[in-house]
Scaffold this motif. Structure first.
Motif, mmCIF file in Angstrom:
data_model
loop_
_atom_site.group_PDB
_atom_site.id
_atom_site.type_symbol
_atom_site.label_atom_id
_atom_site.label_comp_id
_atom_site.label_asym_id
_atom_site.label_seq_id
_atom_site.Cartn_x
_atom_site.Cartn_y
_atom_site.Cartn_z
ATOM 1 N N ARG A 18 -41.548 10.955 -0.368
ATOM 2 C CA ARG A 18 -40.809 10.311 -1.465
ATOM 3 C C ARG A 18 -40.941 8.787 -1.415
ATOM 4 N N PHE A 19 -41.416 8.268 -0.284
ATOM 5 C CA PHE A 19 -41.536 6.823 -0.150
ATOM 6 C C PHE A 19 -42.978 6.335 -0.044
ATOM 7 N N LEU A 20 -43.930 7.198 -0.413
ATOM 8 C CA LEU A 20 -45.326 6.742 -0.396
ATOM 9 C C LEU A 20 -45.520 5.637 -1.438
ATOM 10 N N GLU A 29 -38.399 7.011 8.814
ATOM 11 C CA GLU A 29 -37.207 6.719 9.611
ATOM 12 C C GLU A 29 -37.179 5.277 10.080
ATOM 13 N N MET A 30 -38.329 4.592 9.981
ATOM 14 C CA MET A 30 -38.405 3.190 10.404
ATOM 15 C C MET A 30 -38.270 2.223 9.229
ATOM 16 N N ALA A 258 -30.803 7.866 1.640
ATOM 17 C CA ALA A 258 -31.765 6.781 1.855
ATOM 18 C C ALA A 258 -33.199 7.304 1.921
ATOM 19 N N GLY A 259 -33.368 8.613 1.772
ATOM 20 C CA GLY A 259 -34.698 9.194 1.688
ATOM 21 C C GLY A 259 -35.214 9.126 0.253
ATOM 22 N N ASP A 260 -34.352 8.643 -0.624
ATOM 23 C CA ASP A 260 -34.661 8.563 -2.042
ATOM 24 C C ASP A 260 -34.635 7.085 -2.438
ATOM 25 N N LYS A 261 -35.563 6.665 -3.294
ATOM 26 C CA LYS A 261 -35.676 5.228 -3.581
ATOM 27 C C LYS A 261 -34.384 4.657 -4.168
#
Ligand code: G1P
Length: 291
Positions: A18-20, A29-30, A258-261
């Motif tokens: 989701r964060f590419l 996680e970083m 926070a895994g989502d923009k």
């Protein structure tokens, strides 16, 4: 069974698609929330709950996580030489924080499979699971609230919050009854991973904090593939219901995905506004943006 929770498992083996492209070479996680990687929020929450051992489930390409919790001799001597005492202390604090062990999940087979990899390290005691994508801001850290409840119920506990509308399909969802005299507690009767909205048994969604009894490992060994073709932790927990009580716990606090923009952006603004060094300047900046 011991009432004390000593160990927390932090699954950190996922791709972070989701964060590419940010997560192409950096573990999700970083990613920094203000100035701290997401996983450090999870570790600090575990420490605040009295946990003294962290087990992180990693995969290929995640070595930045190990480096983060390790010593950093070159950086430390450079900071020391330049008299940057505060930054030096901050850097050392991270590596001295807590005992961290690592185990690899060799294939991305699901959250249940990730947790199963920690079986030998956890052993025969109840333990916590923290999903680092879920950042929770609370006066009493969420896991500490749950550890306190565990002291009373001595059963597995899943953090929950009410999720309205179609978003419920992104979560594990509880079928549960209220518990008398404790409005935050629900007795779990069933649970389903990522149901269609029409099939969701309630609006009580599982959020990424769990306290689980060690019996879960035996069950995770035998679960079939579930939602999304993955071995789901939710399905393992469903198996616990045959022999044990399981509770949902509506925690006090605000959770950010926070895994989502969008969730990450909201967390960034809220966390920065609360900081004495950043809040006033950011507040001024936000006031002058024309929306
Ligand atoms: C995981 C769990 C799900 C839970 C969610 C909370 O799903 O499988 O039951 O509701 O975390 O964040 P994921 O978000 O990893 O797909």
């Amino acid at each position: 069974m011991t009432k004390k929770i000593h160990k927390a498992v932090i699954p950190a083996a996922g791709f972070g698609t989701r964060f590419l492209p940010a997560t192409k070479a950096i573990p999700k996680e970083m990613l920094a929330l203000v100035d701290k990687p997401l996983i450090q929020y999870g570790v600090e929450e575990a420490l605040a709950a009295g946990i003294d051992e962290i087990i992180i489930v990693t995969s290929r390409g995640k070595s930045a996580i190990e480096d983060h919790f390790d010593m950093s001799p070159e950086l430390e001597s450079s900071l020391e030489a330049r008299g940057k005492t505060e930054l030096l202390e901050l850097t050392r604090k991270v590596s001295n924080m807590v005992l961290v062990s690592y185990v690899r999940q060799k294939e991305p087979l699901g959250l249940g499979h990730a947790v199963l990899q920690t079986r030998d390290m956890v052993g025969d005691e109840p333990f916590a699971v923290i999903l680092p994508d879920d950042v929770i801001d609370a006066a009493t850290p969420c896991l500490k609230q749950m550890v306190d409840v565990f002291g009373q119920v001595e059963s597995s506990i899943l953090a929950t919050q009410i999720v309205e509308g179609p978003a419920i399909s992104s979560y594990g969802v509880l079928d549960c009854d209220p518990v008398k005299d404790n409005p935050r507690l629900h007795a779990v009767k069933g649970l389903v991973e990522k149901p269609k909205q029409a099939d969701a048994p309630s609006k009580n969604a599982i959020i990424g904090r769990y306290i689980l009894t060690p019996h879960i490992f035996e069950l995770l060994e035998h679960i079939p593939k579930g939602a999304g073709g993955e071995l789901q932790l939710t399905d393992g927990i469903k198996g616990l219901l045959d022999t044990e009580k399981v509770f949902g716990y509506t925690f006090e606090g605000r959770r950010y995905d926070a895994g989502d923009k969008a969730g990450m952006l909201q967390a960034t603004v809220d966390f920065a506004l609360k900081r004495s060094d950043l809040g006033p300047g950011l507040r001024e900046y936000l006031k002058q943006i024309r929306l």
